[in-house]
Design a protein around this motif. Structure first.
Motif, PDB file in Angstrom:
ATOM      1  N   UNK A  78       0.832  -1.199   0.000  1.00  0.00           N
ATOM      2  CA  UNK A  78       0.000   0.000   0.000  1.00  0.00           C
ATOM      3  C   UNK A  78       0.873   1.257   0.000  1.00  0.00           C
ATOM      4  N   UNK A  79       1.974   1.220   0.770  1.00  0.00           N
ATOM      5  CA  UNK A  79       2.892   2.363   0.802  1.00  0.00           C
ATOM      6  C   UNK A  79       3.565   2.571  -0.551  1.00  0.00           C
ATOM      7  N   UNK A  80       3.900   1.469  -1.243  1.00  0.00           N
ATOM      8  CA  UNK A  80       4.484   1.602  -2.583  1.00  0.00           C
ATOM      9  C   UNK A  80       3.537   2.356  -3.511  1.00  0.00           C
ATOM     10  N   UNK A  81       2.273   1.979  -3.451  1.00  0.00           N
ATOM     11  CA  UNK A  81       1.293   2.590  -4.350  1.00  0.00           C
ATOM     12  C   UNK A  81       1.031   4.051  -3.993  1.00  0.00           C
ATOM     13  N   UNK A  82       1.306   4.425  -2.747  1.00  0.00           N
ATOM     14  CA  UNK A  82       1.061   5.800  -2.301  1.00  0.00           C
ATOM     15  C   UNK A  82       2.219   6.742  -2.619  1.00  0.00           C
ATOM     16  N   UNK A  83       3.324   6.226  -3.130  1.00  0.00           N
ATOM     17  CA  UNK A  83       4.468   7.078  -3.460  1.00  0.00           C
ATOM     18  C   UNK A  83       4.059   8.109  -4.507  1.00  0.00           C
ATOM     19  N   UNK A  84       4.465   9.328  -4.302  1.00  0.00           N
ATOM     20  CA  UNK A  84       4.115  10.434  -5.199  1.00  0.00           C
ATOM     21  C   UNK A  84       4.838  10.262  -6.530  1.00  0.00           C
ATOM     22  N   UNK A  85       4.068   9.942  -7.569  1.00  0.00           N
ATOM     23  CA  UNK A  85       4.655   9.713  -8.894  1.00  0.00           C
ATOM     24  C   UNK A  85       5.078  11.011  -9.568  1.00  0.00           C
ATOM     25  N   UNK A  86       4.702  12.175  -9.047  1.00  0.00           N
ATOM     26  CA  UNK A  86       5.083  13.439  -9.677  1.00  0.00           C
ATOM     27  C   UNK A  86       6.512  13.853  -9.326  1.00  0.00           C
ATOM     28  N   UNK A  87       7.132  13.154  -8.380  1.00  0.00           N
ATOM     29  CA  UNK A  87       8.517  13.456  -8.005  1.00  0.00           C
ATOM     30  C   UNK A  87       9.485  12.991  -9.090  1.00  0.00           C
ATOM     31  N   UNK A  88      10.709  13.526  -9.090  1.00  0.00           N
ATOM     32  CA  UNK A  88      11.745  12.976  -9.971  1.00  0.00           C
ATOM     33  C   UNK A  88      11.989  11.504  -9.634  1.00  0.00           C
ATOM     34  N   UNK A  89      12.512  10.751 -10.595  1.00  0.00           N
ATOM     35  CA  UNK A  89      12.691   9.319 -10.406  1.00  0.00           C
ATOM     36  C   UNK A  89      13.518   8.995  -9.162  1.00  0.00           C
ATOM     37  N   UNK A  90      14.619   9.709  -8.927  1.00  0.00           N
ATOM     38  CA  UNK A  90      15.458   9.388  -7.766  1.00  0.00           C
ATOM     39  C   UNK A  90      14.661   9.477  -6.476  1.00  0.00           C
ATOM     40  N   UNK A  91      13.844  10.528  -6.328  1.00  0.00           N
ATOM     41  CA  UNK A  91      13.078  10.693  -5.099  1.00  0.00           C
ATOM     42  C   UNK A  91      12.010   9.607  -4.970  1.00  0.00           C
ATOM     43  N   UNK A  92      11.420   9.208  -6.091  1.00  0.00           N
ATOM     44  CA  UNK A  92      10.451   8.105  -6.039  1.00  0.00           C
ATOM     45  C   UNK A  92      11.121   6.824  -5.547  1.00  0.00           C
ATOM     46  N   UNK A  93      12.317   6.576  -6.054  1.00  0.00           N
ATOM     47  CA  UNK A  93      13.030   5.361  -5.677  1.00  0.00           C
ATOM     48  C   UNK A  93      13.531   5.416  -4.234  1.00  0.00           C
ATOM     49  N   UNK A  94      13.885   6.605  -3.764  1.00  0.00           N
ATOM     50  CA  UNK A  94      14.275   6.747  -2.357  1.00  0.00           C
ATOM     51  C   UNK A  94      13.084   6.410  -1.459  1.00  0.00           C
ATOM     52  N   UNK A  95      11.890   6.855  -1.820  1.00  0.00           N
ATOM     53  CA  UNK A  95      10.692   6.501  -1.050  1.00  0.00           C
ATOM     54  C   UNK A  95      10.468   4.994  -1.075  1.00  0.00           C
ATOM     55  N   UNK A  96      10.698   4.372  -2.223  1.00  0.00           N
ATOM     56  CA  UNK A  96      10.561   2.924  -2.361  1.00  0.00           C
ATOM     57  C   UNK A  96      11.547   2.209  -1.438  1.00  0.00           C
ATOM     58  N   UNK A  97      12.813   2.635  -1.458  1.00  0.00           N
ATOM     59  CA  UNK A  97      13.834   2.022  -0.610  1.00  0.00           C
ATOM     60  C   UNK A  97      13.547   2.266   0.868  1.00  0.00           C
ATOM     61  N   UNK A  98      13.018   3.437   1.197  1.00  0.00           N
ATOM     62  CA  UNK A  98      12.679   3.746   2.588  1.00  0.00           C
ATOM     63  C   UNK A  98      11.637   2.771   3.121  1.00  0.00           C
ATOM     64  N   UNK A  99      10.610   2.495   2.322  1.00  0.00           N
ATOM     65  CA  UNK A  99       9.578   1.539   2.727  1.00  0.00           C
ATOM     66  C   UNK A  99      10.155   0.142   2.884  1.00  0.00           C
ATOM     67  N   UNK A 100      10.996  -0.264   1.940  1.00  0.00           N
ATOM     68  CA  UNK A 100      11.624  -1.584   2.034  1.00  0.00           C
ATOM     69  C   UNK A 100      12.465  -1.706   3.305  1.00  0.00           C
ATOM     70  N   UNK A 101      13.276  -0.682   3.578  1.00  0.00           N
ATOM     71  CA  UNK A 101      14.162  -0.753   4.738  1.00  0.00           C
ATOM     72  C   UNK A 101      13.373  -0.741   6.044  1.00  0.00           C
ATOM     73  N   UNK A 102      12.303   0.048   6.105  1.00  0.00           N
ATOM     74  CA  UNK A 102      11.495   0.066   7.320  1.00  0.00           C
ATOM     75  C   UNK A 102      10.887  -1.302   7.572  1.00  0.00           C
ATOM     76  N   UNK A 103      10.444  -1.957   6.500  1.00  0.00           N
ATOM     77  CA  UNK A 103       9.879  -3.300   6.663  1.00  0.00           C
ATOM     78  C   UNK A 103      10.934  -4.281   7.157  1.00  0.00           C
ATOM     79  N   UNK A 104      12.142  -4.201   6.600  1.00  0.00           N
ATOM     80  CA  UNK A 104      13.217  -5.090   7.049  1.00  0.00           C
ATOM     81  C   UNK A 104      13.493  -4.877   8.535  1.00  0.00           C
TER      82      UNK A 104
END
Length: 219
Positions: A78-104
């Motif tokens: 759900x958090x992946x889908x909520x990532x703001x797609x209007x951001x530059x790609x790097x910031x989108x991917x940082x949000x993706x990695x942040x969610x992954x790391x928090x889960x770990x």
């Protein structure tokens, strides 16, 4: 959760009470680094200890439900889908990695608290109590463990024309580095930030001069 004037938790439907108690169990286990007692759970939940056994047949059943809830990856999706797609790609991917790391981190903390050597197997029919009511009607496979085959809904985080691998491959590499860079045993205490994970995958660590010197196609 709501409480009455007596300080006790307000009456809840059995399914809602089960979910509330599993959340309390998980929070206490992470906070104290051990399995909480039923008296601790009841006190934190604002209920009588006997209330626990009106919705769970035993403490082991409560723990099993809490583990199933905590390891369900539906909230991360759900958090992946909520990532703001209007951001530059790097910031989108940082949000993706942040969610992954928090889960770990959440998973590892709970495993240590419960003395688990590996995550428990999740059933395809899991109720995903910890994912919230709105997920109870989702397909059963929403509670399967996260792996790279489940990234189809987030491939749009990647601008394919800006990378030399497929979006699938890029997200897979970020996933791998996010896990290893968040695991104290694997990283030997030198944890990586989400920004470091993404920048390593996107840009590497070689300087421009080193890249030119080692590029056989550079004129």
């Amino acid at each position: 959760m709501g409480t009455t004037t007596s300080g006790r938790a307000a009456p809840l439907a059995p399914e809602d009470r089960r979910e509330a108690l599993t959340r309390v169990f998980i929070a206490l286990a992470r906070e104290h680094g051990r399995v909480p007692t039923t008296s601790e759970i009841a006190r934190a939940a604002g209920v009588a200890e006997g209330t626990i056994f009106r919705v769970f047949p035993s403490k082991d059943a409560l723990q099993s439900a809490a583990v199933e809830s905590a390891f369900c990856p539906a909230p991360a999706r759900r958090d992946f889908l909520a990532i703001d797609r209007s951001q530059p790609m790097r910031e989108r991917l940082v949000d993706f990695a942040t969610t992954l790391q928090q889960r770990v981190r959440d998973v590892l903390d709970l495993m240590r608290a419960l003395g688990l050597s590996q995550p428990p197997p999740l059933e395809r029919h899991s109720a995903c109590l910890g994912a919230g009511k709105h997920l109870r009607s989702e397909p059963a496979e929403s509670c399967e463990p996260l792996h790279h085959d489940h990234f189809e809904d987030v491939l749009d985080l990647v601008d394919p024309d800006d990378v030399t691998v497929t979006p699938h491959q890029l997200l897979h590499r970020i996933r791998l580095l996010s896990f290893s860079g968040s695991h104290p045993g694997i990283s030997h205490g030198e944890l990586l930030t989400p920004e470091e994970v993404v920048d390593t995958v996107l840009y590497g660590v070689a300087s421009g001069r080193a890249r030119k010197a080692n590029d056989p196609h550079h004129a």
